[in-house]
Scaffold this active site. Structure first.
Site, PDB file in Angstrom:
ATOM      1  N   TYR A 290      -4.243   6.840  -7.406  1.00 30.31           N
ATOM      2  CA  TYR A 290      -3.123   6.792  -6.474  1.00 30.31           C
ATOM      3  C   TYR A 290      -2.070   5.753  -6.874  1.00 30.31           C
ATOM      4  CZ  TYR A 290      -0.641   6.759  -1.998  1.00 30.31           C
ATOM      5  OH  TYR A 290       0.317   6.828  -1.023  1.00 30.31           O
TER       6      TYR A 290
ATOM      7  N   LYS B  10       1.922   6.644  -7.911  1.00 29.68           N
ATOM      8  CA  LYS B  10       3.104   6.215  -7.152  1.00 29.68           C
ATOM      9  C   LYS B  10       3.995   5.310  -8.011  1.00 29.68           C
ATOM     10  CE  LYS B  10       2.369   8.391  -3.197  1.00 29.68           C
ATOM     11  NZ  LYS B  10       3.177   9.539  -2.774  1.00 29.68           N
TER      12      LYS B  10
END
Ligand SMILES: NC(=O)c1ccc[n+]([C@@H]2O[C@H](COP(=O)([O-])OP(=O)(O)OC[C@H]3O[C@@H](n4cnc5c(N)ncnc54)[C@H](OP(=O)(O)O)[C@@H]3O)[C@@H](O)[C@H]2O)c1
Length: 253
Positions: A167, A171
């Site tokens: 994750y 991002k």
């Protein structure tokens, strides 16, 4: 003034649904992207019940045909797009939070397919429509978790998080893509920014976040409605400080 048309991906629940609700309450026509028709129609009904001019659009961001169909439908119905909120995202496809050394390439790719490649696919498909709007806004829903500065600053609560690959790195990639789209489009009226919702209680984190979905949507709505002299190419939203709530502002990349 013509009604603005806003497409929100992953709008059937959580922050995306709230973003659609808030943009709808400002008088925009909201196109609620959802990969599942049943969940999308349910969101469309709920948004309409709340008074919004809402329309479900089938949109699986990892499926090129679905993305193309959505762009063709918007073109046929409206001929342009004023706001694109790339909100659809996932924390993991497997082994959530696994450290880099225990992350398989398949798991990494799975997250990138949605959080990174999906955003590029949708943005590139919608750009011809966004260019036809008077002053389009693109919002990429990112996260402070993708801020390399915060993750490595000992004074930031983010630096206390365990190391994980999927994750945060997705991002961080999305943040750079935001900066690069903003750079490419800097001589146009289009603004491209990344939103940080803050830690928001949704299905994404089994509702452990300390912000409501309505609050989590506020940065996306702010960036989707920036005036002509507003910024482009920034990460903006909730600032998480060691003493709790740092309010809203620009975050370090
Ligand atoms: N919650 C937080 O604390 C937090 C913090 C920072 C950033 N964010 C970001 O905020 C965004 C929204 O998260 P959320 O908290 O609202 O999560 P959520 O409640 O789990 O909602 C995620 C949405 O994305 C959709 N989605 C996932 N994969 C998709 C795909 N391949 N194609 C199309 N749609 C897809 C989901 O659809 P289905 O219902 O069909 O699965 C759902 O509508 C994400 O980008 C997330 O990274 C969240």
């Amino acid at each position: 003034m013509a009604t603005k048309i806003a497409l929100i991906t992953g709008a059937n629940k959580g922050i995306g649904f709230e973003t659609a609700r808030q943009l709808g309450s400002q008088g925009m026509t909201v196109l609620a992207g959802a990969r599942d028709e049943g969940r999308g129609r349910q969101a469309e009904r709920a948004l309409r019940d709340g008074g919004a001019d809402a329309h479900f659009v089938q949109l699986e961001v990892t499926d090129a045909k679905s993305v193309q169909r959505a762009a063709e439908w918007i073109d046929a119905e409206y001929g342009r797009l004023d706001v694109l909120v790339n909100n659809a995202g996932t924390a993991s496809v497997a082994r959530r939070g696994a450290p880099p050394s225990q992350t398989s390439l398949d798991d990494l790719r799975g997250v990138y397919e949605i959080n990174v490649f999906g955003v590029v696919a949708v943005t590139n498909a919608m750009l011809p429509l966004l260019r036809r709007a008077a002053a389009a806004r693109i919002v990429n829903v990112s996260s402070e978790v993708g801020s390399i500065t915060s993750q490595t600053d000992p004074a930031s609560p983010l630096s206390q998080m365990p190391a994980s690959a999927q994750y945060p790195s997705s991002k961080a990639a999305l943040n750079m893509l935001t900066a690069m789209y903003a750079k490419e489009l800097r001589d146009t009226p289009i603004k491209v920014n990344a939103a940080n919702p803050g830690y928001t209680a949704t299905d994404f984190n089994d509702h452990r976040g300390f912000r409501s979905a309505a609050e989590g949507a506020e940065p996306s709505v702010y960036l989707a409605t920036l005036p002509g002299d507003g910024p482009s190419g920034i990460l903006w939203g909730h600032i998480w400080t060691t003493d709790g709530n740092g309010g809203y502002g620009t975050l370090a990349w």
